[in-house]
Design a protein around this motif. Sequence first.
Motif, PDB file in Angstrom:
ATOM      1  N   TYR A 207       0.826  -1.209   0.000  1.00 46.58           N
ATOM      2  CA  TYR A 207       0.000   0.000   0.000  1.00 46.58           C
ATOM      3  C   TYR A 207       0.861   1.259   0.000  1.00 46.58           C
ATOM      4  CZ  TYR A 207      -4.356  -2.519   0.697  1.00 46.58           C
ATOM      5  OH  TYR A 207      -5.441  -3.337   0.522  1.00 46.58           O
ATOM      6  N   ASP A 208       0.317   2.292  -0.638  1.00 46.20           N
ATOM      7  CA  ASP A 208       1.012   3.577  -0.719  1.00 46.20           C
ATOM      8  C   ASP A 208       1.387   4.119   0.656  1.00 46.20           C
ATOM      9  OD1 ASP A 208      -1.659   3.944  -0.012  1.00 46.20           O
ATOM     10  OD2 ASP A 208      -2.116   5.332  -1.638  1.00 46.20           O
ATOM     11  N   HIS A 209       0.483   3.982   1.632  1.00 48.08           N
ATOM     12  CA  HIS A 209       0.765   4.534   2.960  1.00 48.08           C
ATOM     13  C   HIS A 209       1.873   3.764   3.678  1.00 48.08           C
ATOM     14  CE1 HIS A 209      -2.238   1.392   4.100  1.00 48.08           C
ATOM     15  NE2 HIS A 209      -1.490   1.295   5.180  1.00 48.08           N
ATOM     16  N   GLN A 210       2.051   2.486   3.328  1.00 48.02           N
ATOM     17  CA  GLN A 210       3.135   1.710   3.935  1.00 48.02           C
ATOM     18  C   GLN A 210       4.500   2.238   3.481  1.00 48.02           C
ATOM     19  OE1 GLN A 210       1.421  -2.204   2.621  1.00 48.02           O
ATOM     20  NE2 GLN A 210       1.869  -2.823   4.732  1.00 48.02           N
ATOM     21  N   VAL A 211       4.587   2.564   2.198  1.00 45.19           N
ATOM     22  CA  VAL A 211       5.827   3.123   1.663  1.00 45.19           C
ATOM     23  C   VAL A 211       6.106   4.484   2.303  1.00 45.19           C
ATOM     24  CG1 VAL A 211       7.073   3.836  -0.403  1.00 45.19           C
ATOM     25  CG2 VAL A 211       5.470   1.922  -0.516  1.00 45.19           C
ATOM     26  N   ALA A 212       5.072   5.311   2.393  1.00 47.97           N
ATOM     27  CA  ALA A 212       5.233   6.644   2.982  1.00 47.97           C
ATOM     28  C   ALA A 212       5.675   6.562   4.438  1.00 47.97           C
ATOM     29  CB  ALA A 212       3.911   7.413   2.874  1.00 47.97           C
ATOM     30  N   LYS A 213       5.059   5.674   5.206  1.00 49.67           N
ATOM     31  CA  LYS A 213       5.435   5.512   6.612  1.00 49.67           C
ATOM     32  C   LYS A 213       6.879   5.033   6.741  1.00 49.67           C
ATOM     33  CE  LYS A 213       0.895   4.686   8.693  1.00 49.67           C
ATOM     34  NZ  LYS A 213       0.050   3.729   9.450  1.00 49.67           N
ATOM     35  N   ALA A 214       7.264   4.123   5.855  1.00 52.29           N
ATOM     36  CA  ALA A 214       8.639   3.609   5.888  1.00 52.29           C
ATOM     37  C   ALA A 214       9.640   4.727   5.604  1.00 52.29           C
ATOM     38  CB  ALA A 214       8.799   2.483   4.861  1.00 52.29           C
ATOM     39  N   MET A 215       9.308   5.593   4.676  1.00 48.30           N
ATOM     40  CA  MET A 215      10.213   6.691   4.320  1.00 48.30           C
ATOM     41  C   MET A 215      10.402   7.662   5.489  1.00 48.30           C
ATOM     42  SD  MET A 215       8.958   7.477   0.417  1.00 48.30           S
ATOM     43  CE  MET A 215      10.313   8.571  -0.035  1.00 48.30           C
ATOM     44  N   VAL A 216       9.309   8.030   6.130  1.00 49.45           N
ATOM     45  CA  VAL A 216       9.405   8.955   7.256  1.00 49.45           C
ATOM     46  C   VAL A 216      10.148   8.292   8.416  1.00 49.45           C
ATOM     47  CG1 VAL A 216       8.095  10.281   8.961  1.00 49.45           C
ATOM     48  CG2 VAL A 216       7.336  10.216   6.578  1.00 49.45           C
ATOM     49  N   HIS A 217       9.858   7.012   8.647  1.00 46.48           N
ATOM     50  CA  HIS A 217      10.546   6.282   9.719  1.00 46.48           C
ATOM     51  C   HIS A 217      12.049   6.260   9.484  1.00 46.48           C
ATOM     52  CE1 HIS A 217      11.266   3.191  12.776  1.00 46.48           C
ATOM     53  NE2 HIS A 217      12.059   2.614  11.882  1.00 46.48           N
ATOM     54  N   GLN A 218      12.465   5.952   8.272  1.00 47.22           N
ATOM     55  CA  GLN A 218      13.898   5.899   7.970  1.00 47.22           C
ATOM     56  C   GLN A 218      14.539   7.274   8.104  1.00 47.22           C
ATOM     57  OE1 GLN A 218      14.070   2.076   7.860  1.00 47.22           O
ATOM     58  NE2 GLN A 218      15.885   3.137   7.160  1.00 47.22           N
ATOM     59  N   ALA A 219      13.836   8.299   7.667  1.00 45.00           N
ATOM     60  CA  ALA A 219      14.384   9.650   7.740  1.00 45.00           C
ATOM     61  C   ALA A 219      14.670  10.061   9.176  1.00 45.00           C
ATOM     62  CB  ALA A 219      13.420  10.642   7.104  1.00 45.00           C
ATOM     63  N   LEU A 220      13.823   9.625  10.078  1.00 46.36           N
ATOM     64  CA  LEU A 220      13.938  10.063  11.478  1.00 46.36           C
ATOM     65  C   LEU A 220      14.775   9.131  12.346  1.00 46.36           C
ATOM     66  CD1 LEU A 220      10.287  11.273  12.117  1.00 46.36           C
ATOM     67  CD2 LEU A 220      12.306  12.665  11.635  1.00 46.36           C
ATOM     68  N   ASN A 221      14.987   7.898  11.879  1.00 46.13           N
ATOM     69  CA  ASN A 221      15.639   6.923  12.748  1.00 46.13           C
ATOM     70  C   ASN A 221      16.948   6.352  12.232  1.00 46.13           C
ATOM     71  OD1 ASN A 221      13.595   6.380  15.061  1.00 46.13           O
ATOM     72  ND2 ASN A 221      12.354   6.367  13.206  1.00 46.13           N
ATOM     73  N   ASP A 222      17.187   6.410  10.941  1.00 46.35           N
ATOM     74  CA  ASP A 222      18.365   5.746  10.376  1.00 46.35           C
ATOM     75  C   ASP A 222      19.520   6.720  10.230  1.00 46.35           C
ATOM     76  OD1 ASP A 222      20.008   3.840   9.267  1.00 46.35           O
ATOM     77  OD2 ASP A 222      18.429   3.013   8.014  1.00 46.35           O
ATOM     78  N   GLU A 223      20.575   6.492  10.989  1.00 47.69           N
ATOM     79  CA  GLU A 223      21.745   7.366  10.938  1.00 47.69           C
ATOM     80  C   GLU A 223      23.023   6.593  10.622  1.00 47.69           C
ATOM     81  OE1 GLU A 223      21.667  10.574  11.246  1.00 47.69           O
ATOM     82  OE2 GLU A 223      19.726  11.006  12.161  1.00 47.69           O
ATOM     83  N   LEU A 224      22.919   5.293  10.487  1.00 46.25           N
ATOM     84  CA  LEU A 224      24.114   4.458  10.458  1.00 46.25           C
ATOM     85  C   LEU A 224      24.735   4.288   9.080  1.00 46.25           C
ATOM     86  CD1 LEU A 224      22.965   1.657  12.944  1.00 46.25           C
ATOM     87  CD2 LEU A 224      24.351   3.686  13.427  1.00 46.25           C
TER      88      LEU A 224
END
Length: 239
Positions: A207-224
């Motif tokens: 679903y489109d919203h799953q991709v969008a949620k994943a993008m925001v999650h990665q932007a805010l949590n992935d620093e490695l």
Amino acid sequence: MKTIAIVSGASGLIGVQLLHQLFKENTYDHVITVSRRPLAFKQQKLIQVEVDFDHLEQVSLLDKLRQNDIGGENHDLVQAFEKEKVKIHAFCALGTTIKKAKSKENFYKIDHDYVISFAKWVHQWGASKFLYVSSLGADQRSSVFYSKVKGEVEEDLKLIPFSYLGIFRPSVLLGDRKETRIGESLGKVAAKAITSVGLFKKYKPIYDHQVAKAMVHQALNDELEVVKIIESKQMQIFE
């Protein structure tokens, strides 16, 4: 310090969902859309910037923000940009179809050239993270034109020195499109049939919203990782 999201492709299937997620996320003080025409959205965080993607490199984001600040509502944001006290995450869901583009040349211009132009532009304005919607099967060596273009975009994005580059490769997308795509509709039916019996789970429609949620999650949590590829099955966890 203000945290800003800049989005291109905000009128598309994933782009619309991306805006909804960004509006809800308290981390982002403002959401700036970069598009050719006004979007049918009104939201307190939203600032719309209209551009000509053929000449994006000539556009001053700061001048655009000043022009949009007629009532003084975004004065603090303008000052933050002037003092370079902004953290910018850029999201790109820009893309089309060959049917809409009417030729491979126009498709390449939109799906490759405009994306790279946008990436270079936001990097120039200080974006530290860039999150891009690619496609399952993206490969610059592919014999499939669509997959080949997406693969070339991925490789060219890696040449731009972002602190973090997130590449998202969704499978067949589910959601409410403005137009019907017969080929994609058939693909959804086939993909559902295959994955319903546990085969080839990476092809499971998403679903489109799953991709969008994943993008925001990665932007805010992935620093490695400087460059990270997020496959479709990894986005399925977001509901």
